[in-house]
Design a protein around this motif. Structure first.
Motif, PDB file in Angstrom:
ATOM      1  N   UNK A 239       0.839  -1.197   0.000  1.00  0.00           N
ATOM      2  CA  UNK A 239       0.000   0.000   0.000  1.00  0.00           C
ATOM      3  C   UNK A 239       0.876   1.250   0.000  1.00  0.00           C
ATOM      4  N   UNK A 240       1.920   1.265   0.835  1.00  0.00           N
ATOM      5  CA  UNK A 240       2.821   2.421   0.843  1.00  0.00           C
ATOM      6  C   UNK A 240       3.517   2.578  -0.508  1.00  0.00           C
ATOM      7  N   UNK A 241       3.900   1.467  -1.119  1.00  0.00           N
ATOM      8  CA  UNK A 241       4.555   1.529  -2.432  1.00  0.00           C
ATOM      9  C   UNK A 241       3.601   2.112  -3.465  1.00  0.00           C
ATOM     10  N   UNK A 242       2.331   1.677  -3.416  1.00  0.00           N
ATOM     11  CA  UNK A 242       1.338   2.180  -4.364  1.00  0.00           C
ATOM     12  C   UNK A 242       1.066   3.666  -4.145  1.00  0.00           C
TER      13      UNK A 242
ATOM     14  N   UNK B  61      -8.904   5.333  -2.229  1.00  0.00           N
ATOM     15  CA  UNK B  61     -10.171   4.942  -2.862  1.00  0.00           C
ATOM     16  C   UNK B  61      -9.880   4.231  -4.174  1.00  0.00           C
ATOM     17  N   UNK B  62      -8.951   4.776  -4.967  1.00  0.00           N
ATOM     18  CA  UNK B  62      -8.617   4.150  -6.246  1.00  0.00           C
ATOM     19  C   UNK B  62      -7.912   2.806  -6.055  1.00  0.00           C
ATOM     20  N   UNK B  63      -7.200   2.642  -4.965  1.00  0.00           N
ATOM     21  CA  UNK B  63      -6.600   1.337  -4.674  1.00  0.00           C
ATOM     22  C   UNK B  63      -7.661   0.336  -4.240  1.00  0.00           C
ATOM     23  N   UNK B  64      -8.677   0.813  -3.560  1.00  0.00           N
ATOM     24  CA  UNK B  64      -9.738  -0.031  -3.004  1.00  0.00           C
ATOM     25  C   UNK B  64     -10.712  -0.494  -4.087  1.00  0.00           C
ATOM     26  N   UNK B  65     -11.047   0.377  -5.034  1.00  0.00           N
ATOM     27  CA  UNK B  65     -12.078   0.079  -6.019  1.00  0.00           C
ATOM     28  C   UNK B  65     -11.826  -1.165  -6.875  1.00  0.00           C
TER      29      UNK B  65
END
Length: 121
Positions: free
Chosen positions: A82-85, A112-116
């Motif tokens: 997640x931190x890398x993203x 939000x864009x990572x979650x979708x």
């Protein structure tokens, strides 16, 4: 690193392990996963008081090697991903936002864009 409300460095660099107690305030979980930089007696005492399992690998130079769940420790890669993203976005990595509120908003939008993609089919 500690910053004031304008994003300007306040005290220089501050160690992550000293900021962990602030993040733990009100946290309800069974285990606290962290890397070797959080391997401090104060943090372990705080985790013991909060009845949380410490999943932190020991520094090799430590005289007393603490036991931890290697299986849970490997799960840290999800957090690291997640931190890398987040850091792939130049505006977040370079902290272009001048205000803390703008910076946090950018992180929320990116999350939000990572979650979708994961939760929509």
């Amino acid at each position: 690193m500690a910053v004031d409300e304008y994003g300007i460095s306040a005290n220089g660099t501050i160690a992550d392990c000293s900021q962990a107690p602030l993040l733990m305030d009100g946290l309800e979980t069974e285990a606290f996963l962290a890397d070797k930089t959080h391997n401090t007696k104060e943090l372990f005492d705080m985790l013991k008081e909060a009845d949380m399992a410490a999943v932190i690998s020991s520094v090799k130079s430590r005289k007393e090697q603490r036991a931890y769940s290697h299986e849970l420790y490997r799960a840290r890669h999800v957090i690291e991903n997640v931190f890398r993203a987040l850091k792939r976005r130049r505006g977040i990595a370079a902290r272009y936002a001048k205000l803390a509120a703008s910076f946090i908003a950018a992180i929320h939008v990116r999350c939000v864009f990572l979650y979708l993609p994961v939760h929509t089919t």
